[in-house]
Design a protein around this motif. Structure first.
Motif, PDB file in Angstrom:
ATOM      1  N   ILE A 138       0.844  -1.197   0.000  1.00  0.00           N
ATOM      2  CA  ILE A 138       0.000   0.000   0.000  1.00  0.00           C
ATOM      3  C   ILE A 138       0.877   1.243   0.000  1.00  0.00           C
ATOM      4  CG2 ILE A 138      -1.774   1.280   1.261  1.00  0.00           C
ATOM      5  CD1 ILE A 138      -2.504  -1.440   2.590  1.00  0.00           C
ATOM      6  N   ASP A 139       0.516   2.210  -0.847  1.00  0.00           N
ATOM      7  CA  ASP A 139       1.175   3.519  -0.839  1.00  0.00           C
ATOM      8  C   ASP A 139       0.099   4.602  -0.836  1.00  0.00           C
ATOM      9  OD1 ASP A 139       3.181   5.355  -0.753  1.00  0.00           O
ATOM     10  OD2 ASP A 139       3.732   5.238  -2.865  1.00  0.00           O
ATOM     11  N   LEU A 140       0.430   5.730  -0.261  1.00  0.00           N
ATOM     12  CA  LEU A 140      -0.495   6.861  -0.159  1.00  0.00           C
ATOM     13  C   LEU A 140       0.198   8.117  -0.657  1.00  0.00           C
ATOM     14  CD1 LEU A 140      -3.007   8.444   0.920  1.00  0.00           C
ATOM     15  CD2 LEU A 140      -1.833   8.501   3.150  1.00  0.00           C
ATOM     16  N   MET A 141      -0.449   8.859  -1.538  1.00  0.00           N
ATOM     17  CA  MET A 141       0.062  10.148  -2.009  1.00  0.00           C
ATOM     18  C   MET A 141      -0.924  11.237  -1.602  1.00  0.00           C
ATOM     19  SD  MET A 141       1.186  11.432  -5.847  1.00  0.00           S
ATOM     20  CE  MET A 141      -0.467  11.234  -6.546  1.00  0.00           C
ATOM     21  N   VAL A 142      -0.415  12.258  -0.896  1.00  0.00           N
ATOM     22  CA  VAL A 142      -1.255  13.376  -0.464  1.00  0.00           C
ATOM     23  C   VAL A 142      -0.757  14.655  -1.127  1.00  0.00           C
ATOM     24  CG1 VAL A 142      -1.919  12.337   1.729  1.00  0.00           C
ATOM     25  CG2 VAL A 142       0.180  13.674   1.597  1.00  0.00           C
ATOM     26  N   THR A 143      -1.685  15.558  -1.403  1.00  0.00           N
ATOM     27  CA  THR A 143      -1.387  16.852  -2.028  1.00  0.00           C
ATOM     28  C   THR A 143      -2.004  17.945  -1.178  1.00  0.00           C
ATOM     29  OG1 THR A 143      -1.452  15.830  -4.229  1.00  0.00           O
ATOM     30  CG2 THR A 143      -1.570  18.229  -4.129  1.00  0.00           C
ATOM     31  N   ASP A 144      -1.236  19.028  -0.946  1.00  0.00           N
ATOM     32  CA  ASP A 144      -1.767  20.109  -0.118  1.00  0.00           C
ATOM     33  C   ASP A 144      -2.310  21.243  -0.972  1.00  0.00           C
ATOM     34  OD1 ASP A 144       0.383  21.629  -0.976  1.00  0.00           O
ATOM     35  OD2 ASP A 144       1.481  21.507   0.905  1.00  0.00           O
ATOM     36  N   ASP A 145      -2.805  22.291  -0.311  1.00  0.00           N
ATOM     37  CA  ASP A 145      -3.471  23.388  -0.994  1.00  0.00           C
ATOM     38  C   ASP A 145      -2.521  24.255  -1.808  1.00  0.00           C
ATOM     39  OD1 ASP A 145      -2.460  24.045   1.637  1.00  0.00           O
ATOM     40  OD2 ASP A 145      -3.305  26.031   1.360  1.00  0.00           O
ATOM     41  N   ARG A 146      -1.206  24.088  -1.655  1.00  0.00           N
ATOM     42  CA  ARG A 146      -0.243  24.891  -2.400  1.00  0.00           C
ATOM     43  C   ARG A 146       0.430  24.089  -3.514  1.00  0.00           C
ATOM     44  NH1 ARG A 146       3.407  28.127   1.759  1.00  0.00           N
ATOM     45  NH2 ARG A 146       3.379  29.688   0.105  1.00  0.00           N
ATOM     46  N   GLY A 147      -0.032  22.854  -3.701  1.00  0.00           N
ATOM     47  CA  GLY A 147       0.460  22.052  -4.810  1.00  0.00           C
ATOM     48  C   GLY A 147       1.560  21.077  -4.470  1.00  0.00           C
ATOM     49  N   MET A 148       2.035  21.070  -3.220  1.00  0.00           N
ATOM     50  CA  MET A 148       3.091  20.138  -2.827  1.00  0.00           C
ATOM     51  C   MET A 148       2.501  18.745  -2.592  1.00  0.00           C
ATOM     52  SD  MET A 148       6.017  21.626  -2.884  1.00  0.00           S
ATOM     53  CE  MET A 148       7.094  20.663  -1.829  1.00  0.00           C
ATOM     54  N   THR A 149       3.252  17.728  -2.984  1.00  0.00           N
ATOM     55  CA  THR A 149       2.812  16.356  -2.817  1.00  0.00           C
ATOM     56  C   THR A 149       3.856  15.565  -2.032  1.00  0.00           C
ATOM     57  OG1 THR A 149       3.829  15.577  -4.869  1.00  0.00           O
ATOM     58  CG2 THR A 149       1.568  16.434  -5.010  1.00  0.00           C
ATOM     59  N   ALA A 150       3.425  14.474  -1.450  1.00  0.00           N
ATOM     60  CA  ALA A 150       4.335  13.575  -0.745  1.00  0.00           C
ATOM     61  C   ALA A 150       3.726  12.184  -0.765  1.00  0.00           C
ATOM     62  CB  ALA A 150       4.588  14.046   0.680  1.00  0.00           C
ATOM     63  N   LYS A 151       4.593  11.195  -0.834  1.00  0.00           N
ATOM     64  CA  LYS A 151       4.157   9.801  -0.827  1.00  0.00           C
ATOM     65  C   LYS A 151       4.652   9.114   0.441  1.00  0.00           C
ATOM     66  CE  LYS A 151       4.067   9.154  -5.854  1.00  0.00           C
ATOM     67  NZ  LYS A 151       4.632   8.401  -6.999  1.00  0.00           N
ATOM     68  N   LEU A 152       3.845   8.189   0.909  1.00  0.00           N
ATOM     69  CA  LEU A 152       4.222   7.404   2.067  1.00  0.00           C
ATOM     70  C   LEU A 152       5.523   6.653   1.812  1.00  0.00           C
ATOM     71  CD1 LEU A 152       3.082   6.552   4.893  1.00  0.00           C
ATOM     72  CD2 LEU A 152       2.157   4.529   3.740  1.00  0.00           C
ATOM     73  N   SER A 153       5.695   6.181   0.569  1.00  0.00           N
ATOM     74  CA  SER A 153       6.899   5.428   0.213  1.00  0.00           C
ATOM     75  C   SER A 153       8.155   6.280   0.304  1.00  0.00           C
ATOM     76  CB  SER A 153       6.762   4.861  -1.200  1.00  0.00           C
ATOM     77  OG  SER A 153       6.474   5.900  -2.132  1.00  0.00           O
ATOM     78  N   GLN A 154       8.019   7.598   0.143  1.00  0.00           N
ATOM     79  CA  GLN A 154       9.167   8.495   0.224  1.00  0.00           C
ATOM     80  C   GLN A 154       9.517   8.862   1.657  1.00  0.00           C
ATOM     81  OE1 GLN A 154       7.554  11.723  -2.033  1.00  0.00           O
ATOM     82  NE2 GLN A 154       8.268  10.945  -3.999  1.00  0.00           N
ATOM     83  N   VAL A 155       8.508   8.869   2.519  1.00  0.00           N
ATOM     84  CA  VAL A 155       8.710   9.348   3.886  1.00  0.00           C
ATOM     85  C   VAL A 155       9.066   8.211   4.840  1.00  0.00           C
ATOM     86  CG1 VAL A 155       7.634  10.557   5.823  1.00  0.00           C
ATOM     87  CG2 VAL A 155       7.151  11.280   3.458  1.00  0.00           C
ATOM     88  N   SER A 156       8.212   7.220   4.913  1.00  0.00           N
ATOM     89  CA  SER A 156       8.429   6.140   5.879  1.00  0.00           C
ATOM     90  C   SER A 156       8.442   4.762   5.249  1.00  0.00           C
ATOM     91  CB  SER A 156       7.356   6.188   6.964  1.00  0.00           C
ATOM     92  OG  SER A 156       6.069   6.075   6.387  1.00  0.00           O
ATOM     93  N   GLY A 157       8.127   4.660   3.969  1.00  0.00           N
ATOM     94  CA  GLY A 157       8.075   3.374   3.294  1.00  0.00           C
ATOM     95  C   GLY A 157       6.660   2.862   3.132  1.00  0.00           C
ATOM     96  N   ASN A 158       6.468   1.969   2.170  1.00  0.00           N
ATOM     97  CA  ASN A 158       5.146   1.404   1.918  1.00  0.00           C
ATOM     98  C   ASN A 158       4.694   0.540   3.078  1.00  0.00           C
ATOM     99  OD1 ASN A 158       4.903   2.496  -0.706  1.00  0.00           O
ATOM    100  ND2 ASN A 158       6.155   0.838  -1.548  1.00  0.00           N
ATOM    101  N   LEU A 159       3.369   0.372   3.159  1.00  0.00           N
ATOM    102  CA  LEU A 159       2.789  -0.617   4.077  1.00  0.00           C
ATOM    103  C   LEU A 159       2.591  -1.933   3.332  1.00  0.00           C
ATOM    104  CD1 LEU A 159       0.029   1.505   5.848  1.00  0.00           C
ATOM    105  CD2 LEU A 159       2.272   0.910   6.739  1.00  0.00           C
ATOM    106  N   THR A 160       2.836  -3.012   3.991  1.00  0.00           N
ATOM    107  CA  THR A 160       2.638  -4.329   3.392  1.00  0.00           C
ATOM    108  C   THR A 160       1.776  -5.186   4.316  1.00  0.00           C
ATOM    109  OG1 THR A 160       4.779  -4.236   2.276  1.00  0.00           O
ATOM    110  CG2 THR A 160       3.755  -6.391   2.480  1.00  0.00           C
ATOM    111  N   VAL A 161       0.707  -5.717   3.748  1.00  0.00           N
ATOM    112  CA  VAL A 161      -0.198  -6.593   4.500  1.00  0.00           C
ATOM    113  C   VAL A 161       0.100  -8.024   4.056  1.00  0.00           C
ATOM    114  CG1 VAL A 161      -2.589  -7.176   4.990  1.00  0.00           C
ATOM    115  CG2 VAL A 161      -1.934  -4.792   4.641  1.00  0.00           C
ATOM    116  N   LEU A 162       0.649  -8.816   4.931  1.00  0.00           N
ATOM    117  CA  LEU A 162       1.030 -10.193   4.621  1.00  0.00           C
ATOM    118  C   LEU A 162      -0.146 -11.127   4.913  1.00  0.00           C
ATOM    119  CD1 LEU A 162       4.609 -10.250   6.217  1.00  0.00           C
ATOM    120  CD2 LEU A 162       3.981  -9.797   3.835  1.00  0.00           C
ATOM    121  N   SER A 163      -0.305 -12.069   4.034  1.00  0.00           N
ATOM    122  CA  SER A 163      -1.376 -13.041   4.250  1.00  0.00           C
ATOM    123  C   SER A 163      -0.948 -14.406   3.758  1.00  0.00           C
ATOM    124  CB  SER A 163      -2.638 -12.592   3.512  1.00  0.00           C
ATOM    125  OG  SER A 163      -2.383 -12.447   2.125  1.00  0.00           O
TER     126      SER A 163
END
Length: 377
Positions: free
Chosen positions: A352-377
């Motif tokens: 799982i990855d998450l990309m957020v965008t703020d009101d001034r146009g800046m974006t950030a991804k979870l993979s860039q900040v702390s890494g992706n989430l992985t759900v093992l099954s």
């Protein structure tokens, strides 16, 4: 006796020097007064010009209202920056600094969203060709971190003007780069349209940049080209854009605009902080026999995400199955809290990855900040 007295009087010059000196003094006084008046007038004009300039410098007010960066997942490749002019006079930007380096050349958009055009070429702005921010209006500037490469071409109808193959033929180039970018270095290529062969300069032709013409050498001058075909000439101009290393997408952006009045207007853009939580819930599904059976489903929650200098306007999720081999959502699942249409137990190792965008146009991804989430099954 009367005549003798008159002649004596006329020959008497004892008072002339006094009168001449008096007239000369008056003349000097007038000249001096005129000079003083001129000096006073000039000083007053200079003072008024200084006051007008100081007022213009003081009243100039620009604001970077938004940016729209575009990247490759690691570093930014370009930024569209919208600048608002809050003054009633036009402003001209001389240079743009981003973090620790300057943009040497950049482009801008017109009111229709197309790049500005100057003499049939894209307008390229820099310290000598300043982009104008219209009074009380906004303008979007395109900042490219890689070089700005501009191309142009034109057909040379040699058959219409080159009537004698033995003589030289001079043609006025309509798309010579110096018509828009005077003095800039450029490369070119001349091609024979009939057989698509490249014509080499030297014995066959020469280009004069000052007159923006090309001269084909006739047979008498040693040329080997023919006047029975048309030719095509293409141009390439390479502008150095950013004099630095492109910033990473996870880094803050400090932008400074330096105007022709030497005013500096700054804007700090920090990326938002994406935070994602995964929850599993159970719902009961009733079959046709009226029997209820449990079914698990996944909830993705980004409500803990934050933006220090504004607010988040967009949440987009990406999911991959079995270590990324199968794309389930490619940042097209939108919402702060979403329920992906997958079975968390049948899909193996969901990333799982998450990309957020703020009101001034800046974006950030979870993979860039702390890494992706992985759900093992």
């Amino acid at each position: 006796m009367a005549g003798k007295d008159m002649n004596t009087f006329l020959r008497d010059t004892r008072g002339v020097s006094v009168i001449f000196a008096t007239l000369l003094l008056i003349l000097i006084t007038i000249i001096a007064a005129s000079g003083v008046a001129f000096m006073v007038s000039t000083m007053q004009k200079d003072a008024m010009d200084r006051e007008s300039h100081q007022a213009a410098v003081k009243s100039e007010e620009l604001r970077i209202v938004s940016i729209k960066p575009s990247g490759n997942g690691t570093a930014w490749q370009s930024i569209d920056m919208t600048v608002l002019n809050l003054n009633t006079a036009n402003s001209y930007i001389s240079s743009i600094k981003l973090n620790d380096a300057y943009f040497l050349n950049f482009k801008a958009y017109d009111a229709s969203g197309n790049h500005d055009v100057y003499r049939d070429y894209p307008a390229v702005y820099h310290a000598k060709n300043r982009v104008m921010i219209p009074a009380t209006k906004a303008k979007t500037i395109h900042l490219n971190f890689s070089d700005i490469v501009v191309t142009g071409s034109e057909a040379i109808p040699a058959t219409t003007g080159w009537t004698n193959n033995s003589e030289n033929y001079t043609y006025r180039l309509k798309m010579h780069p110096w018509k828009a970018y005077s003095g800039e270095f450029f490369t070119y290529k001349v091609v024979d349209i009939n057989n698509s062969t490249v014509c080499h300069q030297g014995a066959n032709f020469t280009i004069f940049n000052e007159t923006q013409t090309i001269t084909f050498f006739g047979n008498d001058s040693g040329g080997s080209l023919s006047n029975t075909t048309n030719y095509d000439i293409s141009y390439t101009v390479d502008f150095r854009s950013y004099f630095g290393v492109p910033p990473l997408e996870k880094e803050p952006l400090q932008i400074e605009l330096i105007t022709s009045y030497i005013n500096i207007f700054k804007g700090l853009f920090t990326p938002p902080m994406p935070v994602a939580n995964v929850q599993f819930r159970v719902e009961y599904i009733m079959d046709t026999n009226g029997t209820q059976s449990p079914r698990s489903y996944m909830i993705l929650d980004a409500s803990d995400s934050r933006d220090n200098d504004g607010f988040i306007t967009s949440y987009k999720w990406a999911l991959w199955n079995d270590n990324g081999n199968e794309v389930l959502y490619d940042y097209n699942l939108s919402g702060m809290v979403v329920r992906p249409m997958i079975d968390p137990y049948n899909h193996q190792n969901v990333t799982i990855d998450l990309m957020v965008t703020d009101d001034r146009g800046m974006t950030a991804k979870l993979s860039q900040v702390s890494g992706n989430l992985t759900v093992l099954s």
